[in-house]
Write a protein that holds these residues in place. Structure first.
Motif, PDB file in Angstrom:
ATOM      1  N   GLN A   1      -0.993  10.464  -8.141  1.00 11.15           N
ATOM      2  CA  GLN A   1      -1.229   8.903  -8.205  1.00 11.15           C
ATOM      3  C   GLN A   1      -2.559   9.210  -7.309  1.00 11.15           C
ATOM      4  O   GLN A   1      -1.803   9.608  -6.398  1.00 11.15           O
ATOM      5  CB  GLN A   1      -0.037   7.211  -8.111  1.00 11.15           C
ATOM      6  N   ARG A   2      -3.167   8.238  -7.859  1.00 14.92           N
ATOM      7  CA  ARG A   2      -4.816   8.677  -6.750  1.00 14.92           C
ATOM      8  C   ARG A   2      -4.704   7.201  -5.875  1.00 14.92           C
ATOM      9  O   ARG A   2      -4.415   6.350  -6.430  1.00 14.92           O
ATOM     10  CB  ARG A   2      -6.130   8.758  -7.148  1.00 14.92           C
ATOM     11  N   THR A   3      -4.533   7.242  -4.505  1.00 16.66           N
ATOM     12  CA  THR A   3      -4.094   6.065  -3.873  1.00 16.66           C
ATOM     13  C   THR A   3      -5.440   5.812  -3.347  1.00 16.66           C
ATOM     14  O   THR A   3      -5.866   4.530  -2.608  1.00 16.66           O
ATOM     15  CB  THR A   3      -3.165   6.774  -3.236  1.00 16.66           C
TER      16      THR A   3
ATOM     17  N   ALA B   1     -11.590  14.429  -2.185  1.00 16.45           N
ATOM     18  CA  ALA B   1     -11.678  14.890  -3.822  1.00 16.45           C
ATOM     19  C   ALA B   1     -10.791  14.456  -4.640  1.00 16.45           C
ATOM     20  O   ALA B   1     -10.852  14.377  -6.217  1.00 16.45           O
ATOM     21  CB  ALA B   1     -12.176  16.277  -4.116  1.00 16.45           C
ATOM     22  N   ARG B   2      -9.606  14.856  -4.117  1.00 10.51           N
ATOM     23  CA  ARG B   2      -8.326  14.565  -4.753  1.00 10.51           C
ATOM     24  C   ARG B   2      -8.264  12.781  -5.543  1.00 10.51           C
ATOM     25  O   ARG B   2      -6.555  12.481  -5.251  1.00 10.51           O
ATOM     26  CB  ARG B   2      -7.025  15.124  -4.104  1.00 10.51           C
ATOM     27  N   GLY B   3      -9.221  12.345  -4.309  1.00  7.81           N
ATOM     28  CA  GLY B   3      -8.203  11.105  -4.394  1.00  7.81           C
ATOM     29  C   GLY B   3      -7.611  10.341  -3.413  1.00  7.81           C
ATOM     30  O   GLY B   3      -6.713   8.871  -3.273  1.00  7.81           O
TER      31      GLY B   3
ATOM     32  N   PRO C   1      -8.734   4.225  -4.653  1.00  9.61           N
ATOM     33  CA  PRO C   1      -9.262   3.468  -4.703  1.00  9.61           C
ATOM     34  C   PRO C   1      -8.305   2.291  -4.737  1.00  9.61           C
ATOM     35  O   PRO C   1      -8.630   1.699  -4.508  1.00  9.61           O
ATOM     36  CB  PRO C   1      -8.668   3.634  -6.468  1.00  9.61           C
ATOM     37  N   VAL C   2      -6.639   2.747  -4.585  1.00  7.50           N
ATOM     38  CA  VAL C   2      -5.958   1.379  -4.004  1.00  7.50           C
ATOM     39  C   VAL C   2      -6.457   1.086  -2.862  1.00  7.50           C
ATOM     40  O   VAL C   2      -6.387  -0.262  -2.372  1.00  7.50           O
ATOM     41  CB  VAL C   2      -4.780   1.876  -4.129  1.00  7.50           C
ATOM     42  N   ALA C   3      -6.324   1.750  -1.409  1.00  8.41           N
ATOM     43  CA  ALA C   3      -6.803   1.617  -0.306  1.00  8.41           C
ATOM     44  C   ALA C   3      -7.805   1.192  -0.413  1.00  8.41           C
ATOM     45  O   ALA C   3      -8.060  -0.181   0.493  1.00  8.41           O
ATOM     46  CB  ALA C   3      -6.472   2.817  -0.057  1.00  8.41           C
ATOM     47  N   ARG C   4      -8.970   1.234  -1.025  1.00  7.16           N
ATOM     48  CA  ARG C   4     -10.135   0.501  -1.462  1.00  7.16           C
ATOM     49  C   ARG C   4     -10.326  -0.717  -1.533  1.00  7.16           C
ATOM     50  O   ARG C   4     -10.962  -1.676  -0.871  1.00  7.16           O
ATOM     51  CB  ARG C   4     -10.976   1.668  -2.340  1.00  7.16           C
ATOM     52  N   GLU C   5      -9.322  -1.125  -2.508  1.00 15.14           N
ATOM     53  CA  GLU C   5      -9.771  -2.538  -3.065  1.00 15.14           C
ATOM     54  C   GLU C   5      -8.881  -3.122  -1.835  1.00 15.14           C
ATOM     55  O   GLU C   5      -9.201  -4.744  -2.003  1.00 15.14           O
ATOM     56  CB  GLU C   5      -8.750  -2.648  -4.036  1.00 15.14           C
ATOM     57  N   ARG C   6      -7.084  -2.910  -1.537  1.00 13.91           N
ATOM     58  CA  ARG C   6      -7.487  -3.906  -0.669  1.00 13.91           C
ATOM     59  C   ARG C   6      -7.334  -4.171   0.912  1.00 13.91           C
ATOM     60  O   ARG C   6      -7.955  -5.488   1.231  1.00 13.91           O
ATOM     61  CB  ARG C   6      -5.319  -2.634  -0.267  1.00 13.91           C
ATOM     62  N   LEU C   7      -9.082  -3.485   1.244  1.00 15.49           N
ATOM     63  CA  LEU C   7      -9.284  -2.838   2.347  1.00 15.49           C
ATOM     64  C   LEU C   7     -10.356  -3.775   2.255  1.00 15.49           C
ATOM     65  O   LEU C   7     -10.603  -5.330   2.678  1.00 15.49           O
ATOM     66  CB  LEU C   7     -10.250  -1.969   2.520  1.00 15.49           C
ATOM     67  N   GLN C   8     -11.068  -4.690   0.671  1.00 15.79           N
ATOM     68  CA  GLN C   8     -11.917  -5.106   0.146  1.00 15.79           C
ATOM     69  C   GLN C   8     -11.570  -6.599   0.758  1.00 15.79           C
ATOM     70  O   GLN C   8     -12.446  -7.336   1.082  1.00 15.79           O
ATOM     71  CB  GLN C   8     -12.453  -4.599  -0.954  1.00 15.79           C
ATOM     72  N   VAL C   9     -10.324  -6.722  -0.150  1.00 20.24           N
ATOM     73  CA  VAL C   9      -9.966  -8.126   0.190  1.00 20.24           C
ATOM     74  C   VAL C   9      -9.662  -8.343   1.378  1.00 20.24           C
ATOM     75  O   VAL C   9      -9.532  -9.798   1.491  1.00 20.24           O
ATOM     76  CB  VAL C   9      -8.461  -8.141  -1.353  1.00 20.24           C
ATOM     77  N   LEU C  10      -8.770  -7.603   2.167  1.00 23.43           N
ATOM     78  CA  LEU C  10      -8.895  -8.121   3.769  1.00 23.43           C
ATOM     79  C   LEU C  10      -9.439  -8.564   4.439  1.00 23.43           C
ATOM     80  O   LEU C  10      -9.597  -9.139   5.073  1.00 23.43           O
ATOM     81  CB  LEU C  10      -7.837  -6.889   3.856  1.00 23.43           C
TER      82      LEU C  10
END
Lengths: 272, 105
Positions: free
Chosen positions: B20-22, A187-189, B24-33
């Protein structure tokens, strides 16, 4: 007709053995005849998680090499009499797992049981390959974390190309089991959400098992969590997953955060 | 003094909420990789076969360096592209005198 399931993940430590024990017990508690099979030759642990470590006399390699009959190697659970365990060898090399030997054991188990649940070792070496080789259904155990998702993707590719079913041009049924899920962090991202993982891996969801102390307590005591704390959220997730495997269709509930605001604030401080 | 104290308190709150919400970064890195890794795993055989067959056809007419033939396959959500890159030698085939400029064209 018997079903052969493989519990696999690629990455270690995500909860394959815990899941094998809990799902095996949940299916057996529902009256099904179940055998759980440890494929981790040299690093067996399913016996320990099931609380049968002192009852192992013969193992799968003994059966493959003709030193013991299958019935001698099978250990019947003391709590649920429809649940059995076939342990892996702790001393032998994984090269002793021959394809013909594994095929013969699976065939024999198909005659005795409704469900054959194969606990795969981590990695993509021979042990993992043999565990998935004759599976009809795969349960891909994944944590909402980058390295686990990447390894699961690799394993899904192998399920679609390296299994006996894939080689016969049949489809292997694949399910995602998300484990060690922390609703607050999602939930906290701070943690990948269920939808993120589902979108990336694109296989259907079998269940979400929350991160929980009940799972650790159960393995400390050598008892599947569905037996040791049947009312816990983790056990409920496994009972629901077992019902879905038996063909019931109902929505997977996504765990929600139950902590108070103060709990959240203190929790964050503790982590930071 | 009181003002300073309040200021400090609000800064703590701000950093708390601005963390920082991390994911979304994880999600994007995974999609590219994974887009790359799936391509490599699924098409390694196909790409080798294509490369060999394309080389064979070209070799009938022109002498080319085996290492100068590059076959790439790219897959995205909406479309896929097959990219064949052949680097031609400066000298021209079949004894016909041609300029390097014509060869590149």
């Amino acid at each position: 007709m018997a079903k052969v399931l493989v519990v696999t993940s690629g990455k270690g430590g995500v909860g394959k053995t815990t899941t094998t024990a809990a799902l095996g017990a949940a299916l057996a508690q529902a009256g099904e005849n179940v055998v759980v099979v440890d494929f981790d030759v040299g690093l067996r642990n399913l016996d320990l998680v099931m609380g049968a470590e002192r009852r192992v006399v013969y193992d799968m390699i003994n059966v493959i090499q003709g030193d013991a009959k299958l019935a001698q190697a099978l250990i019947r659970d003391k709590r649920i009499d429809t649940l059995s365990l076939l342990p892996a060898s702790q001393t032998r090399d994984k090269d002793a797992l021959t394809e013909a030997g594994v095929a013969s054991i699976i065939e024999q188990l198909r005659e005795k049981f409704d469900w054959i649940i194969c606990d795969s070792p981590a990695g993509i070496e021979k042990g993992a390959m043999m565990a998935m080789r004759y599976a009809d259904i795969a349960i891909v155990v994944t944590n909402p974390e980058v390295s686990s998702v990447r390894d699961s993707d690799r394993i899904i590719g192998m399920l679609d190309s390296k299994t006996a079913k894939a080689e016969r041009d049949e489809r292997i049924e694949k399910h995602l089991l998300l484990t060690r899920y922390d609703a607050g962090r999602a939930a906290r991202g701070e943690m990948l959400k269920t939808d993120d993982v589902l979108e990336i891996l694109s296989i259907p969801l079998l269940g979400i098992v929350p991160e929980s102390v009940d799972v650790l307590n159960a393995s400390n005591l050598g008892s599947p969590v569905t037996l040791n704390s049947p009312t816990s959220p983790a056990a409920k997730a496994y009972f629901d997953a077992a019902r879905r495997l038996r063909g019931e269709k109902f929505e997977v509930a996504i765990p929600i955060q139950r902590k108070s605001l103060m709990g959240r604030l203190f929790g964050r401080r503790a982590v930071a | 003094m009181t003002f300073g104290g309040m200021n400090l308190g609000s800064m703590n709150l701000l950093t708390l909420f601005r963390r920082q919400r991390t994911a979304p970064v994880a999600r994007e890195r995974l999609q590219v990789l994974l887009a790359h890794e799936r391509m490599a795993a699924g098409n390694s055989e196909l790409l080798n076969v294509l490369r060999e067959e394309i080389l064979a056809v070209i070799a009938k007419h022109i002498t080319v360096d085996r290492d100068k033939v590059n076959v790439k396959f790219d897959r995205s959500a909406s479309s896929s592209t097959l990219e064949i890159d052949v680097e031609m030698p400066a000298i021209m085939p079949m004894g016909q005198p041609q300029t390097a400029g014509a060869a590149a064209a």
